[in-house]
Design a protein around this motif. Structure first.
Motif, mmCIF file in Angstrom:
data_model
loop_
_atom_site.group_PDB
_atom_site.id
_atom_site.type_symbol
_atom_site.label_atom_id
_atom_site.label_comp_id
_atom_site.label_asym_id
_atom_site.label_seq_id
_atom_site.Cartn_x
_atom_site.Cartn_y
_atom_site.Cartn_z
ATOM 1 N N THR A 57 175.663 20.246 30.578
ATOM 2 C CA THR A 57 175.326 18.897 31.021
ATOM 3 C C THR A 57 174.588 18.177 29.900
ATOM 4 O OG1 THR A 57 173.283 19.689 32.036
ATOM 5 C CG2 THR A 57 175.207 19.492 33.475
ATOM 6 N N TYR A 58 174.639 16.861 29.942
ATOM 7 C CA TYR A 58 174.053 16.025 28.908
ATOM 8 C C TYR A 58 173.398 14.830 29.594
ATOM 9 C CZ TYR A 58 177.616 18.679 26.406
ATOM 10 O OH TYR A 58 178.405 19.679 25.919
ATOM 11 N N TYR A 59 172.233 14.419 29.091
ATOM 12 C CA TYR A 59 171.517 13.307 29.702
ATOM 13 C C TYR A 59 170.955 12.374 28.638
ATOM 14 C CZ TYR A 59 171.565 16.120 33.955
ATOM 15 O OH TYR A 59 171.960 16.853 35.036
ATOM 16 N N ALA A 60 170.862 11.106 28.991
ATOM 17 C CA ALA A 60 170.117 10.161 28.175
ATOM 18 C C ALA A 60 168.630 10.456 28.345
ATOM 19 C CB ALA A 60 170.427 8.737 28.618
ATOM 20 N N ASP A 61 167.878 10.189 27.312
ATOM 21 C CA ASP A 61 166.429 10.448 27.376
ATOM 22 C C ASP A 61 165.776 9.689 28.527
ATOM 23 O OD1 ASP A 61 165.938 10.566 23.750
ATOM 24 O OD2 ASP A 61 166.665 12.076 25.165
ATOM 25 N N SER A 62 166.287 8.514 28.813
ATOM 26 C CA SER A 62 165.666 7.658 29.815
ATOM 27 C C SER A 62 165.804 8.200 31.237
ATOM 28 C CB SER A 62 166.275 6.257 29.746
ATOM 29 O OG SER A 62 167.666 6.306 29.941
ATOM 30 N N VAL A 63 166.721 9.136 31.455
ATOM 31 C CA VAL A 63 166.924 9.655 32.810
ATOM 32 C C VAL A 63 166.665 11.152 32.901
ATOM 33 C CG1 VAL A 63 168.653 7.857 33.199
ATOM 34 C CG2 VAL A 63 169.403 10.166 32.590
ATOM 35 N N GLU A 64 166.456 11.796 31.778
ATOM 36 C CA GLU A 64 166.209 13.249 31.765
ATOM 37 C C GLU A 64 165.058 13.580 32.706
ATOM 38 O OE1 GLU A 64 167.672 15.582 29.086
ATOM 39 O OE2 GLU A 64 167.106 16.944 30.700
ATOM 40 N N GLY A 65 165.279 14.575 33.569
ATOM 41 C CA GLY A 65 164.247 14.983 34.510
ATOM 42 C C GLY A 65 164.246 14.219 35.810
ATOM 43 N N ARG A 66 164.954 13.100 35.875
ATOM 44 C CA ARG A 66 165.024 12.304 37.115
ATOM 45 C C ARG A 66 166.422 12.323 37.721
ATOM 46 N NH1 ARG A 66 164.362 6.960 36.962
ATOM 47 N NH2 ARG A 66 165.083 6.720 34.805
ATOM 48 N N PHE A 67 167.426 12.346 36.879
ATOM 49 C CA PHE A 67 168.819 12.335 37.327
ATOM 50 C C PHE A 67 169.433 13.710 37.110
ATOM 51 C CE2 PHE A 67 169.840 7.528 36.526
ATOM 52 C CZ PHE A 67 168.707 7.189 37.240
ATOM 53 N N THR A 68 170.345 14.069 38.000
ATOM 54 C CA THR A 68 171.065 15.332 37.872
ATOM 55 C C THR A 68 172.544 15.090 38.100
ATOM 56 O OG1 THR A 68 169.164 16.575 38.699
ATOM 57 C CG2 THR A 68 171.295 17.691 38.716
ATOM 58 N N ILE A 69 173.348 15.516 37.146
ATOM 59 C CA ILE A 69 174.789 15.415 37.304
ATOM 60 C C ILE A 69 175.335 16.768 37.720
ATOM 61 C CG2 ILE A 69 175.280 15.911 34.860
ATOM 62 C CD1 ILE A 69 177.585 13.844 35.062
ATOM 63 N N SER A 70 176.297 16.749 38.616
ATOM 64 C CA SER A 70 176.897 17.988 39.092
ATOM 65 C C SER A 70 178.354 17.702 39.449
ATOM 66 C CB SER A 70 176.150 18.537 40.307
ATOM 67 O OG SER A 70 176.204 17.621 41.384
ATOM 68 N N ARG A 71 179.094 18.753 39.706
ATOM 69 C CA ARG A 71 180.494 18.552 40.057
ATOM 70 C C ARG A 71 180.906 19.552 41.122
ATOM 71 N NH1 ARG A 71 180.962 21.985 35.609
ATOM 72 N NH2 ARG A 71 182.264 23.766 36.178
ATOM 73 N N ASP A 72 181.952 19.177 41.830
ATOM 74 C CA ASP A 72 182.597 20.055 42.808
ATOM 75 C C ASP A 72 184.073 20.059 42.445
ATOM 76 O OD1 ASP A 72 183.886 21.196 44.988
ATOM 77 O OD2 ASP A 72 182.497 20.357 46.443
ATOM 78 N N ASN A 73 184.490 21.094 41.742
ATOM 79 C CA ASN A 73 185.869 21.131 41.258
ATOM 80 C C ASN A 73 186.880 21.197 42.402
ATOM 81 O OD1 ASN A 73 184.248 22.207 38.771
ATOM 82 N ND2 ASN A 73 186.219 21.542 38.015
ATOM 83 N N ALA A 74 186.489 21.806 43.504
ATOM 84 C CA ALA A 74 187.406 21.901 44.636
ATOM 85 C C ALA A 74 187.732 20.515 45.179
ATOM 86 C CB ALA A 74 186.812 22.770 45.732
ATOM 87 N N LYS A 75 186.778 19.605 45.044
ATOM 88 C CA LYS A 75 186.976 18.240 45.517
ATOM 89 C C LYS A 75 187.282 17.272 44.384
ATOM 90 C CE LYS A 75 183.886 18.748 49.504
ATOM 91 N NZ LYS A 75 182.686 18.209 50.201
ATOM 92 N N ASN A 76 187.346 17.785 43.150
ATOM 93 C CA ASN A 76 187.558 16.922 41.981
ATOM 94 C C ASN A 76 186.564 15.758 41.973
ATOM 95 O OD1 ASN A 76 189.581 18.458 40.901
ATOM 96 N ND2 ASN A 76 191.242 17.127 41.544
ATOM 97 N N THR A 77 185.328 16.066 42.260
ATOM 98 C CA THR A 77 184.309 15.034 42.401
ATOM 99 C C THR A 77 183.078 15.383 41.573
ATOM 100 O OG1 THR A 77 185.060 14.472 44.625
ATOM 101 C CG2 THR A 77 182.828 13.812 44.041
ATOM 102 N N VAL A 78 182.550 14.361 40.928
ATOM 103 C CA VAL A 78 181.310 14.481 40.170
ATOM 104 C C VAL A 78 180.252 13.625 40.851
ATOM 105 C CG1 VAL A 78 180.209 13.933 37.973
ATOM 106 C CG2 VAL A 78 182.461 14.984 37.999
ATOM 107 N N TYR A 79 179.035 14.132 40.863
ATOM 108 C CA TYR A 79 177.927 13.444 41.521
ATOM 109 C C TYR A 79 176.831 13.117 40.513
ATOM 110 C CZ TYR A 79 180.216 15.603 45.528
ATOM 111 O OH TYR A 79 181.144 16.003 46.450
ATOM 112 N N LEU A 80 176.106 12.069 40.797
ATOM 113 C CA LEU A 80 174.910 11.749 40.033
ATOM 114 C C LEU A 80 173.784 11.548 41.040
ATOM 115 C CD1 LEU A 80 173.787 11.227 37.171
ATOM 116 C CD2 LEU A 80 174.070 8.782 37.641
ATOM 117 N N GLN A 81 172.903 12.534 41.116
ATOM 118 C CA GLN A 81 171.733 12.438 41.970
ATOM 119 C C GLN A 81 170.632 11.749 41.185
ATOM 120 O OE1 GLN A 81 171.228 13.392 45.272
ATOM 121 N NE2 GLN A 81 169.271 12.342 45.032
#
Length: 120
Positions: A57-81
């Motif tokens: 995973t990769y993050y911009a400095d401005s969101v590191e620690g606050r945002f989390t990216i994840s994926r569900d390959n079974a659903k072909n979906t990526v999330y941004l919490q």
């Protein structure tokens, strides 16, 4: 590859939102999925990216620690919490997909934007 983003809305500062990006089509060619954001008069800026396979995973400095990216390959979906949201996070958020090797830039496919508004 077609991308459908959803989940934007209005939230107070300090609150949370989760964005979703559903991918369809030739997803077998995708190497990275990412989120970018854009405000009026500014260039689209990188927020976060995730390898389509593996765990990188990769993050911009401005969101590191606050945002989390994840994926569900079974659903072909990526999330941004997005947690601990700030007014400066207000933007139109876009999800993207690429077949290359540069997760922070050069995306080949884009979804429609979803507006996130953080009130102070």
């Amino acid at each position: 590859v077609q991308l459908q983003a959803s989940g934007g809305g209005l939230v107070q500062a300090g609150g949370s939102l989760r964005l979703s990006c559903a991918a369809s089509g030739r997803t077998s060619s995708v190497s990275f999925m990412g989120w970018f954001r854009q405000t009026p008069g500014k260039d689209r800026e990188f927020v976060a990216a995730i390898a389509w396979s593996g765990t990188r995973t990769y993050y911009a400095d401005s969101v590191e620690g606050r945002f989390t990216i994840s994926r569900d390959n079974a659903k072909n979906t990526v999330y941004l919490q997005m947690n601990s949201l700030k007014p400066e996070d207000t933007a139109v958020y876009y999800c993207g997909a690429q077949t290359g090797i540069m997760p922070r830039s050069r995306y080949d496919y884009w979804g429609q934007g979803t507006l996130v508004t953080v009130s102070s």
